[in-house]
Design an enzyme around this catalytic site. Structure first.
Site: not given
Ligand code: NDP
Ligand code: GDR
Length: 328
Positions: A56, A127, A129, A151
């Site tokens: 973890d 990210s 974000e 976040y």
């Molecule tokens: P997911 O939410 O799909 O996966 C997150 C992972 O983190 C899961 O495997 C989860 O495990 C694990 N995790 C959560 N808490 C802990 C902990 N305490 N210790 C170890 N592992 C943990 O995210 P994505 O695959 O979409 O994203 C991967 C990474 O990239 C993340 O760091 C995200 O913030 C970052 N990111 C993602 C973007 C996107 O658009 N997808 C864009 C930019 C950055 P479990 O299943 O056990 O909860």
């Molecule tokens: P984001 O992704 O916050 O950009 O983070 P998300 O898909 O949650 O939201 C994108 C945008 O959509 C708007 N929105 C909604 N979002 C969700 N989830 N549900 C809704 O019903 C809804 N309606 C409107 C949100 O307000 C937002 O503007 C993702 C994650 O993968 C992060 O971990 C990562 O770092 C960033 O992308 C880049």
């Protein structure tokens, strides 16, 4: 054989990255948390070649033990609490995992590496974000960070800590500033997957409408399968660095709805959308659009899947899943 350790193996990116590294002949280890993780079977079925280790990000000793077993050449830190909306309700937990967790794994890698700071190449999942209330359009590596959520703040901490370990100890630590990337493996809480599933269910008569938040926000959406390739390329460079990974094109959630509904033959979708303050965020990120020029030039990386193809792929996948489930 190159050895890699991936945190966040159960997540969207963890699965794609594991597939990529296995296809390159890597010995891949994945960190999985909890005593009975519900995604264990999914990981075993999707990437059976991955060796799983318990750990973890909030537990430094578990990270050290995992490093000692895996003996990795490369560590990809993808683990995080990653749902932005959730981070307001669980700000301290998000800080511990998404922020301090990065320090824990950097410190574990530093201790494990002993006298050779470049023994392990390290990737941090930063990210878009972090750009939050954007100070420049498009956003690039030098753009001032202005995070808008707990976040985002936690990611800024992890980002600068990665840079600090690189500068303080000479570690080969790189940070990928990745813009939103999606896929059929995306979690249902994120907007693209929420929409693709709901549209599939509406088409099949299983659901009447979608309750959404702010549909005017704009994101630079790419395909997760393309983005993990950029992570790998960063760690193959002689020098560690930070890179924006994005498509360079932005779309609103309205456009997402257009493409998703059009895929199932619905042109006028307004009647299917309800809005609820429950899904509005205390502080919104209105516009994200990345400039991937550095990743293009230095990593030779370019996205292959464009927005429309991506969303159609997700809707088609959810139609298959929902049809199968409804037929049971
Ligand atoms: P997911 O939410 O799909 O996966 C997150 C992972 O983190 C899961 O495997 C989860 O495990 C694990 N995790 C959560 N808490 C802990 C902990 N305490 N210790 C170890 N592992 C943990 O995210 P994505 O695959 O979409 O994203 C991967 C990474 O990239 C993340 O760091 C995200 O913030 C970052 N990111 C993602 C973007 C996107 O658009 N997808 C864009 C930019 C950055 P479990 O299943 O056990 O909860
Ligand atoms: P984001 O992704 O916050 O950009 O983070 P998300 O898909 O949650 O939201 C994108 C945008 O959509 C708007 N929105 C909604 N979002 C969700 N989830 N549900 C809704 O019903 C809804 N309606 C409107 C949100 O307000 C937002 O503007 C993702 C994650 O993968 C992060 O971990 C990562 O770092 C960033 O992308 C880049």
């Amino acid at each position: 054989m190159t050895r890699a350790l991936i945190t966040g193996i159960t997540g969207q990116d963890g699965l794609y990255l594991a597939e990529l590294l296995l296809s390159k002949g890597y010995d891949v280890y994945g960190l999985i948390r909890g005593q009975n993780n519900p995604k264990l079977d999914l990981v075993r079925e999707t990437v059976p070649g991955v060796k799983l280790l318990t750990g973890d990000l909030t537990d430094l000793s578990s990270l050290l033990r995992a490093l000692q077993v895996a003996q990795p050449d490369e560590v990809y830190n993808l683990g995080a609490i990653s749902f932005v909306a959730y981070s307001w309700e669980n700000a301290m937990l998000t800080t511990d995992v998404t922020g301090k967790g990065v320090l824990n794994i950097l410190e574990a890698v530093r201790l494990y590496s002993g006298d050779d700071p470049t023994k392990v190449r390290f990737y941090q999942a930063s990210s878009s974000e972090m750009f939050g209330k954007v100070q420049e359009v498009p956003q690039r590596e030098s753009t001032l960070l202005w995070p808008r959520s707990p976040y985002g703040v936690a990611k800024v901490f992890g980002h600068y800590m990665t840079i600090n370990y690189r500068e303080s100890y000479g570690m080969h630590a790189s940070s990928g500033i990745l813009f939103n990337h999606e896929s059929p493996r995306r979690g249902y809480e994120f907007v693209t997957r929420k929409v693709s599933r709901a549209v599939a269910r509406i088409k099949l008569g299983l659901q009447d409408d979608i309750v959404m938040g702010n549909i005017d926000a704009k994101r630079d959406w790419g395909f997760a399968g393309d983005y993990v390739e950029a992570m790998w390329r960063m760690l193959q460079q002689d020098q560690p660095d930070d890179y924006v990974v994005a498509t360079g094109v932005t779309h609103s959630i309205r456009e997402l709805l257009d493409v998703a509904f059009n895929r199932v033959g619905i042109e006028d979708w307004a009647g299917y959308i309800k809005q609820d303050p429950r899904f509005m965020r205390p502080a919104e990120v209105d516009l994200l659009i990345g400039d991937p020029a550095k990743a293009n030039d230095q990593l030779g990386w370019k996205p292959k899947v464009a927005f429309q193809e991506l969303i159609e792929m997700m809707v088609d996948n959810d139609l298959d899943i929902e049809r199968t489930q409804a037929g049971r």
